[in-house]
Write a protein that holds these residues in place. Structure first.
Motif, PDB file in Angstrom:
ATOM      1  N   ASN A  46       0.817  -1.218   0.000  1.00 55.09           N
ATOM      2  CA  ASN A  46       0.000   0.000   0.000  1.00 55.09           C
ATOM      3  C   ASN A  46       0.849   1.264   0.000  1.00 55.09           C
ATOM      4  O   ASN A  46       0.382   2.326  -0.432  1.00 55.09           O
ATOM      5  N   THR A  50       6.003   5.480  -1.968  1.00 59.23           N
ATOM      6  CA  THR A  50       4.940   6.480  -2.039  1.00 59.23           C
ATOM      7  C   THR A  50       5.374   7.799  -1.414  1.00 59.23           C
ATOM      8  O   THR A  50       6.277   7.863  -0.584  1.00 59.23           O
ATOM      9  N   VAL A  66      -1.964   9.892  -0.600  1.00 60.14           N
ATOM     10  CA  VAL A  66      -0.880   9.430  -1.459  1.00 60.14           C
ATOM     11  C   VAL A  66      -0.914  10.233  -2.758  1.00 60.14           C
ATOM     12  O   VAL A  66      -1.943  10.276  -3.443  1.00 60.14           O
ATOM     13  N   ASN A  68       1.242   9.899  -5.480  1.00 55.84           N
ATOM     14  CA  ASN A  68       1.827   9.331  -6.700  1.00 55.84           C
ATOM     15  C   ASN A  68       1.179   8.039  -7.167  1.00 55.84           C
ATOM     16  O   ASN A  68       1.825   7.202  -7.794  1.00 55.84           O
ATOM     17  N   ARG A  69      -0.130   7.882  -6.882  1.00 54.09           N
ATOM     18  CA  ARG A  69      -0.852   6.717  -7.393  1.00 54.09           C
ATOM     19  C   ARG A  69      -2.079   7.194  -8.188  1.00 54.09           C
ATOM     20  O   ARG A  69      -3.044   7.699  -7.604  1.00 54.09           O
ATOM     21  N   SER A  72      -7.939   4.416 -10.520  1.00 49.60           N
ATOM     22  CA  SER A  72      -8.485   3.619 -11.613  1.00 49.60           C
ATOM     23  C   SER A  72      -9.839   4.133 -12.070  1.00 49.60           C
ATOM     24  O   SER A  72     -10.334   3.754 -13.119  1.00 49.60           O
ATOM     25  N   ARG A  91      -6.565  10.828  -8.171  1.00 46.59           N
ATOM     26  CA  ARG A  91      -5.516   9.962  -7.650  1.00 46.59           C
ATOM     27  C   ARG A  91      -6.099   8.999  -6.624  1.00 46.59           C
ATOM     28  O   ARG A  91      -7.160   9.250  -6.061  1.00 46.59           O
ATOM     29  N   GLN A  92      -5.382   7.914  -6.396  1.00 51.94           N
ATOM     30  CA  GLN A  92      -5.749   6.968  -5.346  1.00 51.94           C
ATOM     31  C   GLN A  92      -5.090   7.445  -4.069  1.00 51.94           C
ATOM     32  O   GLN A  92      -3.878   7.345  -3.913  1.00 51.94           O
ATOM     33  N   GLU A 179       2.854   9.814 -11.682  1.00 53.35           N
ATOM     34  CA  GLU A 179       3.955   8.873 -11.900  1.00 53.35           C
ATOM     35  C   GLU A 179       5.329   9.541 -11.792  1.00 53.35           C
ATOM     36  O   GLU A 179       6.355   8.856 -11.728  1.00 53.35           O
ATOM     37  N   TRP A 182       7.219  10.920  -7.121  1.00 46.48           N
ATOM     38  CA  TRP A 182       8.262  10.309  -6.288  1.00 46.48           C
ATOM     39  C   TRP A 182       9.644  10.760  -6.731  1.00 46.48           C
ATOM     40  O   TRP A 182      10.488  11.139  -5.912  1.00 46.48           O
TER      41      TRP A 182
END
Length: 206
Positions: A46, A50, A66, A68-69, A72, A91-92, A179, A182
């Motif tokens: 998880n 990150t 977070v 940098n995710r 979907s 973002r997630q 993306e 990080w």
């Protein structure tokens, strides 16, 4: 916070720690607006590699997002007006509360009544209040879910060198593609942390 979809169970925020050395850039306690950078030894999927923006740090716990995710979800799956979704990055935000959406925005563009300052140029956004405003051109990031820590949990993880605490910038949360966040954050540190970029993303290859 805005709810979407079905309510899901809260995820366990425990971590699996490896044997790689850590290079914490700061021993200070974090505050709202700080970034947490996961150490190479933090193997929890998880939070592996990150960057987490802390939006709330209190005695009874902390909440972070977070950065940098990518999520979907498609924009059309979120219950917001098109003028807002057309400006937003989605973002997630973390493994907890996948039925919720939190937001941050450019504090120079978001009306003061809908904003809670985090640091120069960035604010947490009250989405319900923002929707009551006339359509506006504002840089916004929407986060599906979040990361959460109970009382003392984040401090324990910092003492275990699971995270480094660094300063953030509004661009990290609003304009840098997920993306690339990080690489941007780690690369600008003036500390041994910069060497983390030379490690393989798969910890088994280090």
């Amino acid at each position: 916070m805005r709810r979407v979809g079905e309510v899901s169970a809260k995820a366990d925020n425990g971590h699996v720690t490896g044997t790689e050395p850590s290079a914490r850039s700061s021993a200070r306690e974090p505050v709202s607006g700080d970034l947490l950078v996961s150490a190479p030894s933090l193997l929890d999927p998880n939070f592996r590699r990150t960057i987490v923006l802390l939006v709330q740090v209190e005695q009874d716990g902390a909440v972070g997002l977070v950065l940098n995710r990518p999520a979907s979800l498609e924009a059309g799956e979120l219950p917001f007006p098109s003028w807002l979704l057309s400006r937003a990055r989605i973002r997630q935000g973390g493994p907890v509360g996948s039925d919720s959406v939190l937001a941050v925005g450019d504090s120079d563009q978001v009306p003061e009544c809908s904003a809670r300052p985090l640091f120069a140029g960035l604010c947490a956004v009250d989405l319900d209040s923002l929707e009551e405003q006339s359509p506006l051109a504002a840089d916004i990031s929407l986060f599906v879910g979040y990361a959460g820590w109970g009382p003392g949990q984040l401090l324990n993880e910092l003492q275990s060198d699971d995270w480094a605490v660094v300063a953030g910038s509004a661009a990290d949360a609003l304009r840098v593609p997920p993306e690339q966040v990080w690489w941007e954050v780690v690369g600008r540190q003036r500390s041994p942390m910069r060497l983390w970029r030379t490690l393989a993303e798969d910890p088994r290859l280090n």
